[in-house]
Write a protein that holds these residues in place. Structure first.
Motif, PDB file in Angstrom:
ATOM      1  N   ALA A   1      -6.772 -21.351  27.796  1.00 53.34           N
ATOM      2  CA  ALA A   1      -6.277 -22.182  26.697  1.00 53.34           C
ATOM      3  C   ALA A   1      -6.915 -21.870  25.353  1.00 53.34           C
ATOM      4  N   ASN A   2      -8.094 -21.243  25.364  1.00 51.64           N
ATOM      5  CA  ASN A   2      -8.710 -20.946  24.073  1.00 51.64           C
ATOM      6  C   ASN A   2      -8.027 -19.784  23.367  1.00 51.64           C
ATOM      7  N   PHE A   3      -7.129 -19.068  24.071  1.00 55.58           N
ATOM      8  CA  PHE A   3      -6.413 -17.983  23.394  1.00 55.58           C
ATOM      9  C   PHE A   3      -4.939 -17.898  23.754  1.00 55.58           C
ATOM     10  N   TRP A   4      -4.479 -18.681  24.720  1.00 51.76           N
ATOM     11  CA  TRP A   4      -3.061 -18.669  25.054  1.00 51.76           C
ATOM     12  C   TRP A   4      -2.674 -20.049  25.570  1.00 51.76           C
ATOM     13  N   HIS A   5      -1.841 -20.740  24.821  1.00 54.97           N
ATOM     14  CA  HIS A   5      -1.427 -22.094  25.196  1.00 54.97           C
ATOM     15  C   HIS A   5      -0.124 -22.039  25.994  1.00 54.97           C
ATOM     16  N   ALA A   6      -0.072 -22.785  27.065  1.00 54.16           N
ATOM     17  CA  ALA A   6       1.162 -22.916  27.840  1.00 54.16           C
ATOM     18  C   ALA A   6       1.191 -24.293  28.498  1.00 54.16           C
ATOM     19  N   LEU A   7       2.362 -24.876  28.513  1.00 54.27           N
ATOM     20  CA  LEU A   7       2.557 -26.149  29.197  1.00 54.27           C
ATOM     21  C   LEU A   7       2.696 -25.893  30.697  1.00 54.27           C
ATOM     22  N   PRO A   8       2.345 -26.872  31.539  1.00 50.46           N
ATOM     23  CA  PRO A   8       2.488 -26.676  32.987  1.00 50.46           C
ATOM     24  C   PRO A   8       3.901 -26.234  33.397  1.00 50.46           C
ATOM     25  N   GLN A   9       4.929 -26.786  32.755  1.00 47.97           N
ATOM     26  CA  GLN A   9       6.300 -26.404  33.091  1.00 47.97           C
ATOM     27  C   GLN A   9       6.537 -24.919  32.829  1.00 47.97           C
ATOM     28  N   GLN A  10       5.944 -24.403  31.745  1.00 49.84           N
ATOM     29  CA  GLN A  10       6.079 -22.981  31.439  1.00 49.84           C
ATOM     30  C   GLN A  10       5.381 -22.136  32.499  1.00 49.84           C
ATOM     31  N   LEU A  11       4.240 -22.601  32.977  1.00 45.91           N
ATOM     32  CA  LEU A  11       3.511 -21.861  34.005  1.00 45.91           C
ATOM     33  C   LEU A  11       4.300 -21.813  35.310  1.00 45.91           C
ATOM     34  N   TYR A  12       4.896 -22.940  35.705  1.00 45.97           N
ATOM     35  CA  TYR A  12       5.694 -22.963  36.933  1.00 45.97           C
ATOM     36  C   TYR A  12       6.887 -22.016  36.824  1.00 45.97           C
ATOM     37  N   ALA A  13       7.550 -22.035  35.685  1.00 45.01           N
ATOM     38  CA  ALA A  13       8.695 -21.144  35.480  1.00 45.01           C
ATOM     39  C   ALA A  13       8.249 -19.679  35.497  1.00 45.01           C
TER      40      ALA A  13
ATOM     41  N   LEU B   1       5.605 -18.437  37.048  1.00 43.09           N
ATOM     42  CA  LEU B   1       5.262 -18.069  38.423  1.00 43.09           C
ATOM     43  C   LEU B   1       6.509 -17.668  39.207  1.00 43.09           C
ATOM     44  N   ALA B   2       7.594 -18.411  39.018  1.00 39.30           N
ATOM     45  CA  ALA B   2       8.850 -18.088  39.714  1.00 39.30           C
ATOM     46  C   ALA B   2       9.357 -16.709  39.285  1.00 39.30           C
ATOM     47  N   LYS B   3       9.302 -16.416  37.986  1.00 40.47           N
ATOM     48  CA  LYS B   3       9.739 -15.102  37.490  1.00 40.47           C
ATOM     49  C   LYS B   3       8.849 -13.986  38.036  1.00 40.47           C
ATOM     50  N   LEU B   4       7.543 -14.217  38.013  1.00 40.55           N
ATOM     51  CA  LEU B   4       6.612 -13.214  38.503  1.00 40.55           C
ATOM     52  C   LEU B   4       6.829 -12.927  39.987  1.00 40.55           C
ATOM     53  N   GLU B   5       7.106 -13.981  40.737  1.00 37.29           N
ATOM     54  CA  GLU B   5       7.372 -13.790  42.170  1.00 37.29           C
ATOM     55  C   GLU B   5       8.675 -13.018  42.366  1.00 37.29           C
ATOM     56  N   GLN B   6       9.677 -13.372  41.603  1.00 36.65           N
ATOM     57  CA  GLN B   6      10.965 -12.671  41.684  1.00 36.65           C
ATOM     58  C   GLN B   6      10.804 -11.183  41.337  1.00 36.65           C
ATOM     59  N   ASP B   7       9.934 -10.893  40.377  1.00 36.05           N
ATOM     60  CA  ASP B   7       9.692  -9.509  39.960  1.00 36.05           C
ATOM     61  C   ASP B   7       8.703  -8.775  40.868  1.00 36.05           C
ATOM     62  N   GLY B   8       8.151  -9.468  41.861  1.00 37.45           N
ATOM     63  CA  GLY B   8       7.226  -8.842  42.804  1.00 37.45           C
ATOM     64  C   GLY B   8       5.817  -8.670  42.265  1.00 37.45           C
TER      65      GLY B   8
END
Length: 189
Positions: free
Chosen positions: A30-42, A44-51
């Motif tokens: 968080a000190n250099f990249w802000h993301a909301l929990p919803q963004q992280l969940y989304a 993670l799904a993309k990263l899993e889909q991309d392997g």
């Protein structure tokens, strides 16, 4: 940098659920990249889909099942590719700086209050960074830790966050003092 690289870097510490990742992200990234929990969940799904991450279901009694995610070899390769690419210079984008730029034409008292509030927030973050840095170092002093620790990346980013907040606090305090002195001079003049 894309959010995907920040998530991959956060997952280097091990297997995390989305909830655990959000908590770890708040402390480390968080000190250099802000993301909301919803963004992280989304993401993670993309990263899993991309392997780039693998997910597995963990069955829990008396609780909903959860998914744990870990970086795959492809994810590590992507993170290495990202780390090898040239970095773009950073820039400041801050609404408080826009307000200070207009200091000669706006209410100084209101701005002083905002600067003092920002300085207090920075001070609280400094305290959190100091606590986290001490926890990471354990019994070692900083020089020993930096020379011998198995992992120093998270420590180095926390150091940067602490220095950023320290400079932010100092600038806010100095700017508020200048505006306060000038407002006093205007009243006297």
């Amino acid at each position: 940098m894309a959010l995907r690289h920040a998530v991959l870097a956060a997952l280097l510490d091990g297997e995390f659920s989305g909830y655990q990742l959000a908590k770890a992200f708040d402390v480390g990234m968080a000190n250099f990249w802000h993301a909301l929990p919803q963004q992280l969940y989304a993401e993670l799904a993309k990263l899993e889909q991309d392997g780039l991450v693998s997910g597995r279901e963990v069955v829990q009694e008396a609780r909903p099942n959860k998914r744990l995610f870990a970086v795959t070899d492809a994810g590590l390769a992507e993170l290495r590719r990202f780390a090898a690419a040239p970095s773009k210079p950073s820039f400041i984008r801050d609404d408080l700086l826009v307000k200070v730029a207009a200091a000669d034409s706006v209410d100084a008292a209101e701005m002083i209050g905002q600067l003092e509030e920002r300085a207090a927030i920075a001070e609280a973050k400094i305290e959190l960074f100091d606590k986290l840095l001490r926890k990471m170092r354990g019994e070692l002093d900083e020089a020993e830790f930096l020379a011998s620790a198995a992992k120093i990346g998270p420590y180095l980013t926390c150091l940067r966050g602490r220095r950023f907040e320290s400079e932010n606090r100092d600038w806010c305090n100095e700017t508020a003092a200048v505006l306060r002195a000038r407002a006093g001079a205007d009243v006297q003049g």
